[in-house]
Design a protein around this motif. Structure first.
Motif, short mmCIF file in Angstrom:
data_model
loop_
_atom_site.label_atom_id
_atom_site.label_comp_id
_atom_site.label_asym_id
_atom_site.label_seq_id
_atom_site.Cartn_x
_atom_site.Cartn_y
_atom_site.Cartn_z
N CYS A 97 0.86 -1.18 0.00
CA CYS A 97 0.00 0.00 0.00
C CYS A 97 0.91 1.24 0.00
O CYS A 97 1.60 1.49 0.99
N VAL A 98 0.91 1.98 -1.10
CA VAL A 98 1.84 3.10 -1.27
C VAL A 98 1.07 4.42 -1.21
O VAL A 98 0.18 4.68 -2.03
N ASP A 99 1.42 5.22 -0.23
CA ASP A 99 0.82 6.54 -0.06
C ASP A 99 1.30 7.46 -1.19
O ASP A 99 2.50 7.58 -1.44
N THR A 100 0.38 8.11 -1.89
CA THR A 100 0.75 9.09 -2.92
C THR A 100 0.04 10.42 -2.65
O THR A 100 -0.43 11.08 -3.57
N SER A 101 -0.02 10.80 -1.39
CA SER A 101 -0.56 12.11 -1.05
C SER A 101 0.47 13.18 -1.44
O SER A 101 1.62 12.87 -1.75
N SER A 113 -4.42 7.68 -1.50
CA SER A 113 -4.21 8.98 -0.84
C SER A 113 -5.44 9.24 0.02
O SER A 113 -5.63 8.58 1.05
N ALA A 114 -6.31 10.16 -0.41
CA ALA A 114 -7.53 10.44 0.35
C ALA A 114 -8.51 9.27 0.22
O ALA A 114 -8.32 8.36 -0.60
N ALA A 115 -9.57 9.30 1.03
CA ALA A 115 -10.51 8.19 1.08
C ALA A 115 -11.17 7.89 -0.26
O ALA A 115 -11.55 6.75 -0.54
N ASP A 116 -11.28 8.91 -1.11
CA ASP A 116 -11.94 8.70 -2.41
C ASP A 116 -10.94 8.48 -3.54
O ASP A 116 -11.32 8.50 -4.72
N ARG A 117 -9.68 8.28 -3.19
CA ARG A 117 -8.66 8.10 -4.23
C ARG A 117 -7.89 6.81 -3.97
O ARG A 117 -7.14 6.70 -2.99
N LEU A 118 -8.05 5.86 -4.88
CA LEU A 118 -7.43 4.55 -4.70
C LEU A 118 -7.35 3.86 -6.05
O LEU A 118 -8.29 3.91 -6.84
N ARG A 119 -6.23 3.22 -6.33
CA ARG A 119 -6.09 2.39 -7.52
C ARG A 119 -5.42 1.08 -7.13
O ARG A 119 -4.45 1.07 -6.34
N GLU A 171 4.05 4.64 -11.79
CA GLU A 171 3.92 6.04 -12.19
C GLU A 171 2.63 6.69 -11.71
O GLU A 171 2.44 7.90 -11.90
N THR A 172 1.75 5.91 -11.11
CA THR A 172 0.49 6.48 -10.65
C THR A 172 0.71 7.34 -9.40
O THR A 172 1.31 6.89 -8.42
N PHE A 173 0.23 8.55 -9.44
CA PHE A 173 0.31 9.46 -8.29
C PHE A 173 -1.02 10.18 -8.19
O PHE A 173 -1.46 10.84 -9.13
N LEU A 174 -1.68 10.05 -7.04
CA LEU A 174 -3.05 10.54 -6.91
C LEU A 174 -3.16 11.92 -6.29
O LEU A 174 -4.10 12.66 -6.56
N GLY A 175 -2.21 12.29 -5.41
CA GLY A 175 -2.30 13.59 -4.74
C GLY A 175 -3.40 13.60 -3.69
O GLY A 175 -4.12 12.63 -3.48
N GLY A 176 -3.53 14.71 -3.00
CA GLY A 176 -4.56 14.83 -1.97
C GLY A 176 -4.04 14.46 -0.60
O GLY A 176 -2.84 14.46 -0.33
N GLY A 177 -4.97 14.12 0.31
CA GLY A 177 -4.61 13.77 1.69
C GLY A 177 -4.35 12.29 1.85
O GLY A 177 -4.04 11.59 0.90
N THR A 178 -4.51 11.82 3.12
CA THR A 178 -4.17 10.42 3.42
C THR A 178 -5.29 9.78 4.22
O THR A 178 -5.79 10.37 5.19
N SER A 179 -5.66 8.58 3.82
CA SER A 179 -6.63 7.78 4.56
C SER A 179 -6.09 6.37 4.70
O SER A 179 -5.70 5.76 3.71
N TYR A 180 -6.05 5.84 5.93
CA TYR A 180 -5.59 4.47 6.15
C TYR A 180 -6.70 3.45 5.89
O TYR A 180 -6.44 2.35 5.38
N ASP A 192 3.83 8.55 4.74
CA ASP A 192 4.54 9.60 5.47
C ASP A 192 3.58 10.41 6.34
O ASP A 192 3.94 11.46 6.86
N ASP A 193 2.35 9.94 6.49
CA ASP A 193 1.35 10.73 7.21
C ASP A 193 0.62 9.85 8.21
O ASP A 193 0.46 8.64 8.01
N ASP A 194 0.17 10.46 9.27
CA ASP A 194 -0.59 9.76 10.31
C ASP A 194 -2.04 10.20 10.20
O ASP A 194 -2.33 11.37 9.90
N CYS A 195 -2.95 9.29 10.38
CA CYS A 195 -4.36 9.67 10.36
C CYS A 195 -5.15 8.72 11.25
O CYS A 195 -4.70 7.61 11.56
N GLY A 196 -6.32 9.15 11.67
CA GLY A 196 -7.11 8.35 12.60
C GLY A 196 -7.95 7.30 11.89
O GLY A 196 -8.21 7.37 10.69
N VAL A 197 -8.37 6.31 12.66
CA VAL A 197 -9.32 5.30 12.18
C VAL A 197 -10.41 5.17 13.24
O VAL A 197 -10.19 5.46 14.42
N THR A 198 -11.59 4.72 12.85
CA THR A 198 -12.69 4.59 13.80
C THR A 198 -12.51 3.35 14.65
O THR A 198 -11.85 2.38 14.24
N GLU A 199 -13.14 3.36 15.77
CA GLU A 199 -13.05 2.22 16.67
C GLU A 199 -13.70 0.99 16.07
O GLU A 199 -13.19 -0.13 16.18
#
Length: 556
Positions: free
Chosen positions: A379-383, A424-430, A450-459, A489-496
């Motif tokens: 799983c590669v972050d591309t934010s 990257s963000a919750a609505d960006r995934l390939r 070569e795919t880079f989505l940009g945006g924020g980060t969602s785990y 490279d980013d930290d984000c929360g997840v629901t319980e």
């Protein structure tokens, strides 16, 4: 004395006044002796070559096939041909010099004089200090040889411009040679006419004899002009050619090295390249040169080499650090005192019994164990923050993608499915799937890298997708123990609620999660969300160090 008599050749005694007038008669054998040198040159002229590099029909076939497949070569030939003569032969020679395993230049005397400039230019290329290095990449490879010619195009154009005076002299030498050949034919023709008119005693009438003598004099003069022009042509210097040739070869050698490194970094072997059609290989090379990770080819190559080295160390239940002695039947770990029993006939039966019972004394060791059997999922972050560069100017994205590509190799080597998830963000995934039972096409590998989505980060989104893939694999093939590697490279929360379902999936499917905090220590710090999600977590800050992830390739 009349200059037209045979006194010039020391045969005055054989010449008689023609009783019919109109010249000095002569014997046919005397005329033939005088014309002998030119008779040997008349008729079919000796074959001269237009190519400076000696080649057989298979070499030339390789050139023709490559030329037909390469629009760039044809464009270069048209461009040079508009301003200079015989450039098609020059390009052929430049290709053959790079392509042939042991290129050999013909002697200048074997060539048409008009091709002597080509001979000088190719000789300068072959004598360049970097030619041997270039030749290692191009010998036997028509594509690489064609790329070398194209890289030399600008220099060849400049060398041809500098060679114009020499080309003019070569053209004059060519004209003089042809005039000498025509003069030789005229001698043969005049002597033939004289033979037709000779009497029974071999006497040639004056006009016919004079025609032979005149043809010989003209041939002698033409021959002297041809020899003089040829000597001046061979001696002419072309300033600047050697320096331009050195620059051309150095440039083409650098281009060949760069392309070879690119291909190796992306796992394209020489055998695969040789089977690849020219246009497909050209498109691939262009894509590799211009892609997002083109400048990080060396990093990708080092990652793959490191992973290969770690695979050599990784064996299931491998022995590692010696921690004591135990009992068992592993003959590779039997202690020397047990082996000594085999040297005594009376104790061999005891050894056999202990071996059968699994009670031999063995060295006990502790080593790393690879336990994965299911898919490997990266799983590669591309934010946007993954654009950031670290030491050496290497970006976080480049390091993460290089690691992921090495994991793809790892999975292929172990016969495991590989999945690359770019997020990257919750609505960006390939999702890019590479099943173990099908070839990992390079085009798809490049799409993943070569795919880079940009945006924020969602785990949650990428990890949920990874869990679903492992669950589907379990349902289809009953395989468990997959491995997920989270590169971010980013930290984000997840629901319980999500965390509870995640832990349940881990327990049920037996997969492991490895985390890498790329350039951001806080992501992998104690108490972080990533720490809670992962079984194995590390932080990487020096992106020039591929060994920071070495243990991953021993345990995955």
């Amino acid at each position: 004395m009349d200059e037209d008599t045979d006194t010039e050749t020391g045969t005055a005694g054989d010449a008689d006044p023609d009783p019919h007038g109109g010249g000095t008669a002569s014997r046919l054998d005397v005329l033939a002796d005088r014309a002998g040198t030119w008779l040997a040159r008349s008729g079919a002229a000796p074959a001269r070559h237009t190519g400076a590099v000696a080649a057989d029909r298979f070499d030339r076939m390789a050139w023709r096939d490559t030329y037909e497949q390469s629009p760039a070569l044809r464009e270069l030939a048209d461009d040079l041909g508009e301003h200079h003569a015989h450039t098609a032969d020059l390009l052929t020679d430049a290709f053959l010099a790079a392509y042939k395993t042991a290129p050999r230049l013909r002697e200048p005397a074997e060539l048409e004089p008009s091709r002597l400039v080509n001979h000088r230019l190719v000789a300068a290329l072959l004598e360049s200090p970097d030619f041997a290095e270039l030749h290692r990449e191009t010998a036997g490879d028509p594509y690489a040889a064609a790329m070398a010619v194209l890289a030399q195009g600008t220099a060849l154009r400049r060398m041809l411009e500098d060679s114009r005076p020499a080309r003019d002299r070569d053209e004059r030498a060519e004209r003089a040679r042809r005039e000498a050949e025509d003069a030789a034919d005229a001698v043969a023709e005049a002597l033939g006419q004289a033979a037709d008119e000779a009497g029974e005693d071999g006497t040639v009438p004056g006009p016919a004899a004079d025609a032979v003598r005149r043809a010989v004099r003209e041939a002698d003069a033409a021959g002297r002009r041809a020899a003089s022009d040829a000597a001046r042509s061979l001696a002419v210097a072309v300033p600047g050619v050697r320096a331009a040739a050195r620059g051309a070869v150095a440039k083409s050698a650098a281009a060949a090295r760069e392309e070879t490194a690119l291909m190796r970094a992306w796992g394209v072997g020489s055998g695969e390249l040789e089977r690849m059609p020219f246009d497909e290989r050209a498109r691939l090379a262009e894509r590799l040169r211009t892609g997002r990770l083109a400048e990080w080819a060396e990093l990708i190559g080092r990652f793959r080499q490191m992973a290969e080295g770690e695979r050599a160390r990784k064996v299931e239940n491998a022995t590692g650090e010696l921690i004591g002695v135990t009992l068992g039947d592993d003959l590779s770990r039997v202690i020397p005192s047990e082996l000594a029993n085999l040297g005594l006939p009376e104790l061999r039966a005891v050894f056999a019994a202990r071996y059968a019972a699994g009670e031999l004394m063995l060295y006990d060791s502790q080593g790393e164990q690879a336990t994965g059997r299911g898919a490997v999922i990266a799983c590669v972050d591309t934010s946007h923050s993954m654009y950031e560069a670290g030491p050496g100017g290497i970006t976080r994205e480049a390091w993460a993608k290089a690691c992921a590509l090495a994991l793809l190799d790892q999975a292929r080597h172990a016969g495991r499915d590989f999945v690359g998830i770019v997020f990257s963000a919750a609505d960006r995934l390939r999702v890019f799937r590479f099943p173990a039972d099908r070839p990992a096409g390079l085009a798809r590998t490049l799409d993943f890298a070569e795919t880079f989505l940009g945006g924020g980060t969602s785990y949650e989104r990428p990890l949920s997708a990874a869990g679903e893939l492992l669950e589907a694999e379990f349902d289809d093939a009953a395989r468990t123990r997959g491995d997920i590697v989270m590169l971010t490279d980013d930290d984000c929360g997840v629901t319980e609620a999500w965390m509870r379902s995640w832990n349940e999936a881990k327990r049920r499917l037996g997969f492991r999660v490895f985390g890498v905090g790329v350039g951001s220590p806080r992501v992998a710090a104690a108490g972080s969300v990533l720490e809670a999600l992962c079984d194995n977590l590390r932080s990487v800050e020096d992106f020039t160090d591929v060994h920071a992830a070495a243990d991953l390739f021993r345990v995955i």
